[in-house]
Write an enzyme that holds these catalytic residues in place. Structure first.
Site, PDB file in Angstrom:
ATOM      1  N   HIS A   1       0.801  -1.233   0.000  1.00 21.68           N
ATOM      2  CA  HIS A   1       0.000   0.000   0.000  1.00 21.68           C
ATOM      3  C   HIS A   1       0.830   1.277   0.000  1.00 21.68           C
ATOM      4  CE1 HIS A   1       0.913  -0.036   4.281  1.00 21.68           C
ATOM      5  NE2 HIS A   1       0.522   1.216   4.334  1.00 21.68           N
TER       6      HIS A   1
HETATM    7  C1  UD1 Z   1      -2.390   5.413   5.965  1.00 16.97           C
HETATM    8  C2  UD1 Z   1      -1.095   5.931   6.595  1.00 16.97           C
HETATM    9  C3  UD1 Z   1      -0.012   4.875   6.464  1.00 16.97           C
HETATM   10  C4  UD1 Z   1      -0.479   3.546   7.007  1.00 16.97           C
HETATM   11  C5  UD1 Z   1      -1.775   3.156   6.319  1.00 16.97           C
HETATM   12  C6  UD1 Z   1      -2.323   1.852   6.827  1.00 16.97           C
HETATM   13  C7  UD1 Z   1      -0.687   8.343   6.394  1.00 16.97           C
HETATM   14  C8  UD1 Z   1       0.107   9.378   5.695  1.00 16.97           C
HETATM   15  N1  UD1 Z   1      -0.613   7.109   5.887  1.00 16.97           N
HETATM   16  O1  UD1 Z   1      -2.138   5.239   4.588  1.00 16.97           O
HETATM   17  O2  UD1 Z   1       1.106   5.295   7.214  1.00 16.97           O
HETATM   18  O3  UD1 Z   1       0.516   2.581   6.783  1.00 16.97           O
HETATM   19  O4  UD1 Z   1      -2.748   4.185   6.557  1.00 16.97           O
HETATM   20  O5  UD1 Z   1      -3.443   1.452   6.114  1.00 16.97           O
HETATM   21  O6  UD1 Z   1      -1.350   8.659   7.357  1.00 16.97           O
HETATM   22  N2  UD1 Z   1      -9.267   4.594   1.676  1.00 16.97           N
HETATM   23  C9  UD1 Z   1     -10.505   4.019   1.610  1.00 16.97           C
HETATM   24  N3  UD1 Z   1     -11.105   3.673   2.790  1.00 16.97           N
HETATM   25  C10 UD1 Z   1     -10.547   3.909   3.993  1.00 16.97           C
HETATM   26  C11 UD1 Z   1      -9.296   4.530   4.032  1.00 16.97           C
HETATM   27  C12 UD1 Z   1      -8.658   4.871   2.871  1.00 16.97           C
HETATM   28  O7  UD1 Z   1     -11.042   3.785   0.542  1.00 16.97           O
HETATM   29  O8  UD1 Z   1     -11.161   3.561   5.036  1.00 16.97           O
HETATM   30  C13 UD1 Z   1      -8.567   4.936   0.402  1.00 16.97           C
HETATM   31  C14 UD1 Z   1      -8.895   6.301  -0.129  1.00 16.97           C
HETATM   32  O9  UD1 Z   1      -8.899   6.233  -1.502  1.00 16.97           O
HETATM   33  C15 UD1 Z   1      -7.712   7.133   0.264  1.00 16.97           C
HETATM   34  C16 UD1 Z   1      -6.582   6.117   0.220  1.00 16.97           C
HETATM   35  O10 UD1 Z   1      -7.174   4.890   0.610  1.00 16.97           O
HETATM   36  O11 UD1 Z   1      -7.520   8.222  -0.558  1.00 16.97           O
HETATM   37  C17 UD1 Z   1      -5.458   6.458   1.135  1.00 16.97           C
HETATM   38  O12 UD1 Z   1      -5.935   6.630   2.481  1.00 16.97           O
HETATM   39  P1  UD1 Z   1      -5.097   7.513   3.515  1.00 16.97           P
HETATM   40  O13 UD1 Z   1      -5.734   7.497   4.852  1.00 16.97           O
HETATM   41  O14 UD1 Z   1      -4.806   8.835   2.932  1.00 16.97           O
HETATM   42  O15 UD1 Z   1      -3.696   6.781   3.588  1.00 16.97           O
HETATM   43  P2  UD1 Z   1      -3.322   5.222   3.531  1.00 16.97           P
HETATM   44  O16 UD1 Z   1      -2.671   4.931   2.227  1.00 16.97           O
HETATM   45  O17 UD1 Z   1      -4.435   4.365   3.987  1.00 16.97           O
END
Ligand code: UD1
Length: 363
Positions: A205
């Site tokens: 991820h």
């Molecule tokens: C976040 C953390 C990362 C951690 C990871 C674990 C930061 C900068 N990154 O990354 O350190 O390792 O979580 O999972 O805080 N999304 C969904 N549903 C959700 C959450 C996210 O669809 O419940 C999708 C969305 O498209 C979003 C993307 O995942 O834009 C990224 O989510 P985000 O919370 O920005 O960061 P992660 O990549 O999940």
């Protein structure tokens, strides 16, 4: 004592669970839990609260997914009035996600003491958003709780006063040890039609892996070979799912018949899956630690790790993303070229107790 605790994203939940349990064992603590809503899908959030017995958050800021700047700013805007209203003695933040730095910054600006659980880890890779979150959070914290000695050394090198640093062990491992027997009851192996332990587990991820077509292409080259050898179970993170759906990489993966994609799994299913795997391939931070305790070989698909103890005495090997190197390391593992890992100091299931003892003593 009033303690306000913050969680936001999936890896935070297994870190806060043993702390919430420990607070409730002490008569003199009033603990509140704030969920920023950074992760909001049931399978990325609610599922873990149920499985790990974490109390329902007192407040959910419901920030959701945004750009880094907007997400961080929204969390700060919504967290500030909560903090003003609650007036805690200390705010506890865990890990290295955007919610960690956002709430930490709000706390110190309001003059509230800040405790950072999992302090001092450094990948020395400033292109990782988590590295920025780690460095900044540590620089403003009053209590820095470290999982491994390298964390203590890093903080001292950065000029953090020694009396703020505490080597306490690993709360994520508290949760693993508490739930290992329970995870045995999971029927995940049956559901995924897996026999014995001749299978691999994959998670991906990190933006540096999934958002870069060249890097992702190289990882897929290696996976093509590995899945010809044994089934590879791949619970797909929502971020990765979106990338795959909108690129030719998704089509490539569909053609790999022994690469079994699943939705994100719950904690107990995933713990069982990792425990029985022949090898784990990942770019996660926490899984490097969990596989060390499970004594399962872990190939980290990154160029660095902020958790060096897992490679020094644990089961982790940092192999990078070059397909030839991934395949080579994989072959070594399946051919038995692996030393029995040791257990890092203080990863004994008692980290949360140590942290709460220190907070009670110092405050
Ligand atoms: C976040 C953390 C990362 C951690 C990871 C674990 C930061 C900068 N990154 O990354 O350190 O390792 O979580 O999972 O805080 N999304 C969904 N549903 C959700 C959450 C996210 O669809 O419940 C999708 C969305 O498209 C979003 C993307 O995942 O834009 C990224 O989510 P985000 O919370 O920005 O960061 P992660 O990549 O999940």
């Amino acid at each position: 004592m009033k303690i306000l605790n913050v969680v936001g994203a999936r890896p935070n939940f297994m870190k806060i669970a043993p702390l919430m349990a420990e607070y409730s064992r002490r008569g003199d603590i009033r603990a509140t839990l704030v969920h920023t809503g950074q992760h909001y899908d049931d399978k990325m959030s609610d599922l873990f609260f149920g499985e790990l017995g974490i109390p329902k958050p007192d407040i959910n800021l419901e920030v959701g997914s945004r750009s880094h700047a907007v997400q961080t700013a929204e969390i700060m805007k919504k967290f500030e009035p909560v903090l003003v209203d609650y007036e805690p003695d200390v705010v506890v933040v865990v890990g290295d996600v955007n919610s960690t730095i956002a709430c930490g910054l709000v706390a110190v600006k309001l003059g509230v003491k800040l405790a950072h659980v999992e302090a001092g880890l450094r990948s020395r890779d400033r292109t990782m958003p988590e590295e920025i979150n780690r460095v900044l959070t540590d620089s403003i914290s009053d209590f820095l709780f470290c999982t491994e000695r390298s964390g203590v050394d890093n903080l001292l090198c950065e000029g953090i006063p020694e009396d703020r640093i505490f080597f306490v062990g690993n709360v994520m491992i508290d949760t693993l040890l508490k739930n290992k027997a329970k995870a045995e009851d999971s029927d995940v192996l049956k559901r995924l039609h897996l026999d014995g332990n001749d299978f691999a587990v994959l998670t991906l991820h990190r933006p540096s892996n999934v958002d870069d077509a060249f890097v992702l292409g190289g990882i897929l080259d290696a996976l093509e070979v590995i899945q010809n050898d044994m089934p590879v179970v791949f619970p797909v993170h929502p971020r990765t799912c979106k990338t795959l759906a909108s690129s030719s990489s998704g089509e490539r993966i569909e053609k790999m018949l022994n690469l079994r994609q699943t939705e994100p799994l719950g904690y107990l299913d995933f713990l069982k899956l990792m425990s029985y795997a022949k090898v784990v391939l990942t770019d996660s931070g926490g899984m490097q630690e969990e596989t060390t305790i499970l004594k399962v070989p872990c190939l980290t698909l990154r160029e660095n790790t902020e958790r060096p103890i897992t490679a020094e005495i644990g089961s982790n090997r940092v192999v990078g993303t070059d397909p030839a190197k991934i395949i080579d390391a994989y072959r070594q593992v399946v051919n038995g070229g692996w030393r029995e890992p040791g257990t890092p100091p203080l990863w004994d299931g008692r980290a949360a107790k140590r942290i709460v003892d220190i907070l009670l003593d110092k405050l």
